[in-house]
Motif scaffolding. Structure first.
Motif, PDB file in Angstrom:
ATOM      1  N   ARG A   8       0.718  -1.055  -0.028  1.00 26.34           N
ATOM      2  CA  ARG A   8      -0.120  -0.026   0.059  1.00 26.34           C
ATOM      3  C   ARG A   8       0.825   1.306  -0.176  1.00 26.34           C
ATOM      4  N   PRO A   9       0.793   2.165  -0.977  1.00 23.30           N
ATOM      5  CA  PRO A   9       1.534   3.262  -1.045  1.00 23.30           C
ATOM      6  C   PRO A   9       0.855   4.309  -0.109  1.00 23.30           C
ATOM      7  N   ILE A  10       1.411   5.402   0.357  1.00 17.91           N
ATOM      8  CA  ILE A  10       0.921   6.499   0.995  1.00 17.91           C
ATOM      9  C   ILE A  10      -0.353   6.930   0.337  1.00 17.91           C
ATOM     10  N   ALA A  11      -1.541   7.196   0.892  1.00 21.71           N
ATOM     11  CA  ALA A  11      -2.892   7.446   0.305  1.00 21.71           C
ATOM     12  C   ALA A  11      -2.766   8.820  -0.328  1.00 21.71           C
ATOM     13  N   PRO A  12      -3.422   8.966  -1.367  1.00 21.86           N
ATOM     14  CA  PRO A  12      -3.388  10.336  -2.202  1.00 21.86           C
ATOM     15  C   PRO A  12      -4.093  11.487  -1.313  1.00 21.86           C
ATOM     16  N   ARG A  13      -4.910  11.341  -0.336  1.00 20.55           N
ATOM     17  CA  ARG A  13      -5.219  12.432   0.535  1.00 20.55           C
ATOM     18  C   ARG A  13      -4.125  12.458   1.625  1.00 20.55           C
ATOM     19  N   VAL A  14      -3.542  11.787   2.204  1.00 17.51           N
ATOM     20  CA  VAL A  14      -2.337  11.880   2.890  1.00 17.51           C
ATOM     21  C   VAL A  14      -1.086  12.518   2.185  1.00 17.51           C
ATOM     22  N   LEU A  15      -0.861  12.317   0.899  1.00 21.26           N
ATOM     23  CA  LEU A  15       0.139  12.872   0.172  1.00 21.26           C
ATOM     24  C   LEU A  15      -0.109  14.261   0.154  1.00 21.26           C
ATOM     25  N   LYS A  16      -1.473  14.484  -0.171  1.00 23.45           N
ATOM     26  CA  LYS A  16      -1.714  16.114  -0.241  1.00 23.45           C
ATOM     27  C   LYS A  16      -1.297  16.784   0.731  1.00 23.45           C
ATOM     28  N   GLU A  17      -1.606  16.162   1.872  1.00 25.92           N
ATOM     29  CA  GLU A  17      -1.212  17.009   3.187  1.00 25.92           C
ATOM     30  C   GLU A  17       0.316  17.240   3.313  1.00 25.92           C
TER      31      GLU A  17
END
Length: 160
Positions: A8-17
């Motif tokens: 599992r990569p880092i989730a897109p919403r977390v990446l945005k933060e």
């Protein structure tokens, strides 16, 4: 029967933060990667020379625990990870497990966010076995794959 485990990569919403402020509270400072080869946690691939990337502090267990209502206590770690500085398409969903070309640890965690042990994985072909051993224990909710040399978080595998 063969089970396939998914990195599992880092989730897109977390990446945005993280692309604004990292989990240590620092503003993100993107740069151009002149050498390439950085292990990217957004797409689970390696950077290419000329890519815009960022090295950010990331707290994977803290973020997982917040989703699950758990408290990792002293197991809450913050460490460095590379990500693309801008949106990327994410991982190739048909790809094999990434970053298996060196010694790794497969660290096990409970549903409460507490560490349950781990295993050193020295050969790429033994990753599936390490995950199977971890998830044979019903107390294991997820595992983190980490680099041995620096202890960096590479990716997470969760119980289905």
């Amino acid at each position: 029967m063969t089970t396939t485990y998914t990195a599992r990569p880092i989730a897109p919403r977390v990446l945005k933060e993280l692309r604004t402020t990292d989990d240590a509270g620092r503003p993100t400072a993107p740069f151009t990667d002149t050498e390439g080869g950085a292990p990217l946690r957004c797409c689970l691939g390696r950077s290419e020379p000329g890519d815009r990337i960022a090295l950010v502090s990331y707290a994977p267990l803290r973020r997982w625990a917040a989703e699950k209502g758990a408290d990792p206590g002293a197991y809450d770690e913050v460490g460095p990870v590379f990500v693309h500085a801008d949106d990327c398409p994410g991982p190739d969903t048909g790809a094999a497990l990434p970053f298996t070309n060196a010694h790794r640890t497969v660290r096990r965690y409970s549903a409460e966010g507490h560490i349950l042990g781990g295993r050193l994985v020295e050969e790429p072909e033994t990753f599936e076995q390490a995950f199977a051993e971890a998830f044979d224990d019903p107390a294991v909710a997820l595992v983190h794959v980490r680099a041995v040399e620096y202890g960096c978080f590479l990716y997470e595998v969760r119980r289905d």
